[in-house]
Design an enzyme around this catalytic site. Structure first.
Site, mmCIF file in Angstrom:
data_model
loop_
_atom_site.group_PDB
_atom_site.id
_atom_site.type_symbol
_atom_site.label_atom_id
_atom_site.label_comp_id
_atom_site.label_asym_id
_atom_site.label_seq_id
_atom_site.Cartn_x
_atom_site.Cartn_y
_atom_site.Cartn_z
ATOM 1 N N SER A 198 0.902 -1.459 0.020
ATOM 2 C CA SER A 198 -0.044 0.049 -0.009
ATOM 3 C C SER A 198 0.841 1.253 0.037
ATOM 4 C CB SER A 198 -0.857 -0.065 1.292
ATOM 5 O OG SER A 198 -1.947 -0.890 0.995
ATOM 6 N N LYS A 254 0.059 3.648 -2.609
ATOM 7 C CA LYS A 254 -1.107 4.622 -2.565
ATOM 8 C C LYS A 254 -0.525 6.095 -2.588
ATOM 9 C CE LYS A 254 -4.531 1.729 -0.331
ATOM 10 N NZ LYS A 254 -3.973 0.356 -0.282
ATOM 11 N N SER A 264 -6.014 2.834 5.019
ATOM 12 C CA SER A 264 -5.454 2.184 3.572
ATOM 13 C C SER A 264 -6.714 1.387 2.957
ATOM 14 C CB SER A 264 -4.242 1.360 3.825
ATOM 15 O OG SER A 264 -3.388 0.864 2.882
#
Length: 358
Positions: A56, A59, A114
């Site tokens: 993640s 991101k 997340s």
């Protein structure tokens, strides 16, 4: 490995510049990097250009790409098709079909929990997953992130999806120039719109970045932490990008996949590297640069002996104002806001709060 940013960054194993203090003991991550966010100087690194699954932390590139597209007060009514392509077992914040959310709420879901559900809704608003992935790749290329290949917008494990500690640091450094990015990634606790099971009442969401919250045995909140992003998948292991500000300096540390699988190890290694970086910054020759257009003399660098185990809201960000990481200095418009938000919630972070799902 690539030598973008300096020849020493292409050497295997731990590397520091001349005059650097000894690295922390017990570092087990496959790849890590310590850099000064303002000057762009790389202070130390180990395999910073290894192409590894990012989880993640990718991101941050999603935010760099999509955050400027929509005003924070834009609203969107979620439909089931917005979640098309979301991987099984994805992390979620609790976005519900049929409900209307503001863009500001969705970004809090991305940064704090997340939430792949929030990512996919924003990607749907942005023209779909395929278009968003294409834009993310173009953004990575523009930032000089040559180790990154984007397959999904959320960092979910997919064949061929890779980034590097160097590239992830570029994404975080660029993102922190955006006041909304800086505010959201530094927010420890927020409220998220509720669903049927909460009778429409907002519920609390906590940031999964433990150095920001101080939760779960990481030695408390890291002093001066501005936040950024953590991640975990089966293939990536634990990954984290952290930014912290002390005594007029802002440091970035990225850690990828510690091989010591002790609980919260990625945070312990990130903490140790931040401490090392604040001690070393200004007292050692740089190892390389985040500003890839600059050249760095390899005369100032030396390989280091491997560490021994056990050793010691601001509206939208216009796309035109997005500067590549090639500028020699960086101004973080929201660094003070983010730090204040963290400090303001620190007193409330006495115990681990349970996530309440809608």
């Amino acid at each position: 490995m690539s030598t973008v940013g300096g020849d020493a960054l292409g050497r295997p194993g731990p590397q520091t510049g001349a005059g650097a203090p000894a690295l922390p003991g017990g570092l087990s991550a496959l790849s890590w990097i310590v850099s000064d966010a303002d000057t762009g100087e790389v202070l130390a690194a180990q395999n910073p250009h290894w192409a590894l699954p990012p989880a993640s932390t990718l991101k941050t590139l999603f935010a760099d790409t999509v955050l400027p597209k929509f005003p924070q007060d834009t609203t969107h009514k979620v439909v089931e098709s917005d979640f098309d392509g979301m991987g099984a077992g994805s992390s979620e914040v609790g976005v519900m079909p049929g409900q209307t959310y503001s863009v500001a709420d969705l970004w809090l879901g991305v940064f704090l929990r997340s939430g792949n559900d929030a990512v996919h809704v924003l990607a749907a608003m942005n023209g779909g997953v395929a278009a968003t992935v294409q834009q993310m790749q173009a953004r990575a290329d523009a930032l000089g992130a040559k180790d990154t290949h984007v397959v999904t917008p959320d960092g979910y494990d997919m064949p061929g999806q890779v980034s590097s500690a160097y590239d992830l640091t570029l994404f975080a450094r660029d993102g922190l120039k955006n006041p909304v990015f800086a505010k959201d990634c530094g927010t420890a606790i927020a409220k998220f719109p509720g669903g049927p099971s909460t009778k429409g009442k907002p519920f609390e969401i906590d940031n999964t970045n433990r150095l920001l919250t101080g939760f779960d045995g990481v030695g408390g909140r890291y002093a001066g932490l501005l936040g950024v992003k953590n991640g975990y998948t089966t293939n990536a292991g634990n990954t984290v990008i952290e930014a912290a500000h002390r005594d007029g300096r802002t440091l970035l540390v990225t850690v990828m996949n510690p091989q010591n699988h002790a609980y919260a190890e990625v945070y312990h290694e990130a903490r140790a590297l931040l401490d090392w970086g604040f001690a070393a910054d200004g007292h050692t020759q740089p190892l390389g640069t985040l500003d890839a257009t600059k050249s760095t003399s390899t005369d100032a660098t030396r390989p280091s002996a491997p560490a021994k185990p056990g050793g010691a809201s601001a509206g939208t960000w216009p796309a035109a104002s997005s500067k590549p990481a090639g500028s020699s200095t960086t101004t973080y418009a929201a660094a003070g806001v983010a730090a204040a938000l963290v400090a303001g919630t620190a007193g409330a972070l006495v115990r681990r709060r349970r996530r309440r799902r809608p």
